[in-house]
Scaffold this active site. Structure first.
Site, PDB file in Angstrom:
ATOM      1  N   TYR A   1      12.857  23.080  20.399  1.00  0.00           N
ATOM      2  CA  TYR A   1      13.768  23.223  21.541  1.00  0.00           C
ATOM      3  C   TYR A   1      14.686  24.433  21.270  1.00  0.00           C
ATOM      4  CZ  TYR A   1      17.481  21.720  24.776  1.00  0.00           C
ATOM      5  OH  TYR A   1      18.418  21.649  25.763  1.00  0.00           O
TER       6      TYR A   1
ATOM      7  N   ARG B   1      37.905   6.267  17.680  1.00  0.00           N
ATOM      8  CA  ARG B   1      36.999   7.413  17.766  1.00  0.00           C
ATOM      9  C   ARG B   1      35.573   7.089  17.352  1.00  0.00           C
ATOM     10  NH1 ARG B   1      39.524  11.708  14.711  1.00  0.00           N
ATOM     11  NH2 ARG B   1      38.446  10.759  12.971  1.00  0.00           N
TER      12      ARG B   1
ATOM     13  N   LYS C   1      17.643  12.481  28.058  1.00  0.00           N
ATOM     14  CA  LYS C   1      16.392  12.559  28.804  1.00  0.00           C
ATOM     15  C   LYS C   1      15.935  11.151  29.209  1.00  0.00           C
ATOM     16  CE  LYS C   1      16.793  16.956  28.261  1.00  0.00           C
ATOM     17  NZ  LYS C   1      16.324  17.715  27.110  1.00  0.00           N
TER      18      LYS C   1
ATOM     19  N   ASP D   1      12.305  15.554  16.241  1.00  0.00           N
ATOM     20  CA  ASP D   1      12.940  15.481  17.553  1.00  0.00           C
ATOM     21  C   ASP D   1      11.928  14.741  18.423  1.00  0.00           C
ATOM     22  OD1 ASP D   1      13.714  15.794  20.176  1.00  0.00           O
ATOM     23  OD2 ASP D   1      14.365  17.869  19.953  1.00  0.00           O
TER      24      ASP D   1
HETATM   25  C1  LIG Z   1      17.111  18.438  26.164  1.00  0.00           C
HETATM   26  C2  LIG Z   1      16.573  18.415  24.779  1.00  0.00           C
HETATM   27  C3  LIG Z   1      17.425  18.384  23.679  1.00  0.00           C
HETATM   28  C4  LIG Z   1      18.932  18.506  23.818  1.00  0.00           C
HETATM   29  O1  LIG Z   1      19.541  17.489  24.541  1.00  0.00           O
HETATM   30  P1  LIG Z   1      20.971  17.748  25.217  1.00  0.00           P
HETATM   31  O2  LIG Z   1      21.493  16.388  25.429  1.00  0.00           O
HETATM   32  O3  LIG Z   1      20.710  18.506  26.482  1.00  0.00           O
HETATM   33  O4  LIG Z   1      21.791  18.533  24.259  1.00  0.00           O
HETATM   34  C5  LIG Z   1      16.870  18.335  22.425  1.00  0.00           C
HETATM   35  N1  LIG Z   1      15.548  18.308  22.244  1.00  0.00           N
HETATM   36  C6  LIG Z   1      14.689  18.331  23.274  1.00  0.00           C
HETATM   37  C7  LIG Z   1      13.241  18.298  22.992  1.00  0.00           C
HETATM   38  C8  LIG Z   1      15.177  18.392  24.568  1.00  0.00           C
HETATM   39  O5  LIG Z   1      14.331  18.463  25.594  1.00  0.00           O
END
Ligand SMILES: *Cc1c(COP(=O)(O)O)cnc(C)c1O
Length: 395
Positions: free
Chosen positions: A111, A58, A209, A184
C-alpha cells in the site's frame, strides 16, 4: 445530588456533580460508549495501582475494550492493539518493533502510503528498508535477508496488482532465522485468511475497509499471539499517545457483526462481475486471485476461505482518453480510492505503480474495481456502458 456531596453546596458545585450514572447500566447488545479522559478512582490507594485499575481514558474504555476482545476472537489472537487509521497500525507496528541499525524487508506492491512512511520516516531513524518483488520464491526472499533483518512485511494479495505470496512458507523460513513476519491482511479482513494460524507473527488490518464496512470510520488493528510482542505493541501506542474514540470503536464493532455476510455477498458479486469481464473483447487480463486461471489462484485456493470484492483487470492498450471515457461513463460504480464499504468503486492504477522498484507489464491500463452490495446485473450493465465508451476512443 451526589451522595458524597455535602449539603448546602452552591449552584455551580451542584451542577458540576449532577447527572451521574447511578448503579449498574442496563445491558444492551452492544457495549456502552464511555466518553472520558478522566477516570474516577475509588480511593487513594487506587491512584497508582495500574495493575488493578484503569486510571486514564486514553487507552480506551468500554467500547474500545469490547472491540479489542471481538477482534481477538476474529483473529484468533492473544492481544489486539487499536490505531486511529490503517496506516497508523502499520507505522505503529514498525515503530514499536524496529530500531536504528535494523533492516526491514517490505513487499514492493505494498500500500503506497506505507512506502512513504518507510522511505521518509524509518530511513530517517536509521532503519534500512529493502523492497522485494512479491513474485520471488520464499526461499530466495528469506535467504536475501541480512543479519540485521528483523521483520518482513507482506501484503497478499497486493491491493492494486493482486500478486499472491506464500506467506505461510515465508513465515516458516523466517522464524528459523529469528525474523518476524507481518501481513497487511486488509483484503483477507481477518476472516478469509488467518495470518496468525498460518504462522505469521503479526496480522495487521485497515479496519477502515471491510470491518467498518460503511466507508465512514478510520481505524487499524494489529493482532499477535506472543505476549512479549503484544506488550511491545501496546507500549508503542502508549509512547506515541495514540487513541481511538469510543464512538468509532462502537461503529467498528457494529460493522464486525455483519462482516461474514457482507464478505460472502461481495465476494460472490465480485466473482460474477470478474467472470463476465474476462469474456469482454476490450479486456486484456484479469487480476483476481479467486478467479480460476488468474495468477495466484492455487495459493488462494490453498490458504483462503473466500474472496472479497476487490480485484483488478487491464484494458487492451488504448489512448488515455479511452481509459478516462471508460471511468467517466460509469454511473453505478463511483470513482474513489477506498474499498471495503457496501458500495462499488473504480480507479485507474497506473500512476501508483510508477513508485515501485520492480516495473512490470500488466498488459494495458490497470483498473481496480471494488464490488459492493448492488445487484451484479446492474454492475455488469454499468461496466458494459463504460467499455462501449472506451471502445469508441480505443481505435
Ligand atoms: C486503506 C489501506 C490501508 C490504510 O488504511 P487507512 O485507514 O486508510 O489508513 C492499509 N493497507 C491497505 C491494503 C489499504 O487498502
Amino acid at each position: 445530588m451526589s451522595p458524597r456531596l455535602p449539603p448546602n453546596c452552591s449552584d455551580e458545585t451542584r451542577l458540576i456533580h449532577a447527572g451521574k450514572v447511578k448503579g449498574d447500566l442496563a445491558r444492551t447488545v452492544g457495549p456502552p460508549i464511555q466518553k472520558g479522559s478522566t477516570v474516577l478512582l475509588p480511593n487513594a490507594a487506587a491512584l497508582y495501582d495500574d495493575a488493578n485499575y484503569l486510571t486514564y481514558g486514553r487507552g480506551g474504555l468500554s467500547a474500545q475494550i469490547a472491540l479489542q476482545d471481538a477482534l481477538g476472537e476474529l483473529e484468533g489472537a492473544a492481544g489486539v492493539t487499536l490505531y486511529p487509521s490503517g496506516i497508523a497500525a502499520i507505522s505503529g507496528a514498525l515503530l514499536a518493533l524496529l530500531k536504528a541499525g535494523d533492516e526491514v524487508l517490505v513487499v514492493d506492491n505494498v500500500y503506497k502510503p506505507v512506502r512513504r512512511f518507510c522511505d521518509n520516516v524509518l530511513r530517517r531513524f536509521g532503519v534500512g528498508v529493502n523492497y522485494f518483488d512479491p513474485r520471488i520464491a520464499p526461499e530466495e526472499l528469506v535467504s536475501s535477508a541480512a543479519p540485521a533483518t528483523r521483520l518482513i512485511l507482506m501484503e497478499t494479495p497486493g491491493s492494486l496488482s493482486f500478486e499472491m505470496q506464500d506467506m505461510a512458507r515465508v513465515a516458516d523460513l523466517a522464524r528459523a532465522r529469528g525474523i518476524l513476519t507481518a501481513a497487511d491482511n486488509t483484503w483477507g479482513a481477518g476472516l478469509l485468511f488467518r495470518p496468525l494460524a498460518h504462522g505469521l507473527d503479526l496480522s495487521i488490518q485497515a479496519l477502515t475497509k471491510y470491518v467498518g464496512g460503511h466507508s465512514d470510520v478510520f481505524m487499524g488493528s494489529v493482532a499477535a499471539n506472543d505476549p512479549a510482542l503484544v506488550r511491545r505493541l501496546a507500549d508503542g501506542i502508549n509512547h506515541m499517545g495514540w487513541a481511538v474514540s469510543g464512538e468509532d470503536a462502537y461503529a467498528m464493532l457494529r460493522g464486525l457483526r455483519t462482516l461474514p455476510l457482507r464478505l460472502e455477498k461481495q465476494g460472490a458479486n465480485g466473482l460474477a462481475v470478474a467472470a463476465w469481464l474476462q469474456d469482454q473483447p476490450e479486456v486484456a487480463s484479469m487480476y483476481h486471485p479467486a478467479l480460476p486461471g488468474c495468477p495466484g489462484y492455487d495459493l488462494w485456493a490453498r490458504d483462503f476461505s473466500g474472496a472479497c470484492g476487490l480485484f483488478g483487470f487491464t484494458l487492451k492498450p488504448a489512448p488515455q482518453a479511452a481509459v478516462d471515457a471508460f471511468l467517466d461513463a460509469l454511473q453505478v460504480f463511483g470513482l474513489g480510492f477506498s474499498w471495503g464499504g457496501f458500495e462499488s468503486l473504480a480507479i485507474w492504477c497506473d500512476p501508483q505503480l510508477k513508485a515501485r522498484k520492480t516495473q512490470r507489464d500488466y498488459g494495458g491500463p490497470l483498473i481496480r474495481l471494488h464490488v459492493g452490495l448492488e445487484a451484479p446485473a446492474d454492475l455488469i450493465a454499468d461496466l458494459r456502458a463504460g467499455l462501449d465508451a472506451y471502445a469508441k476512443l480505443a481505435g
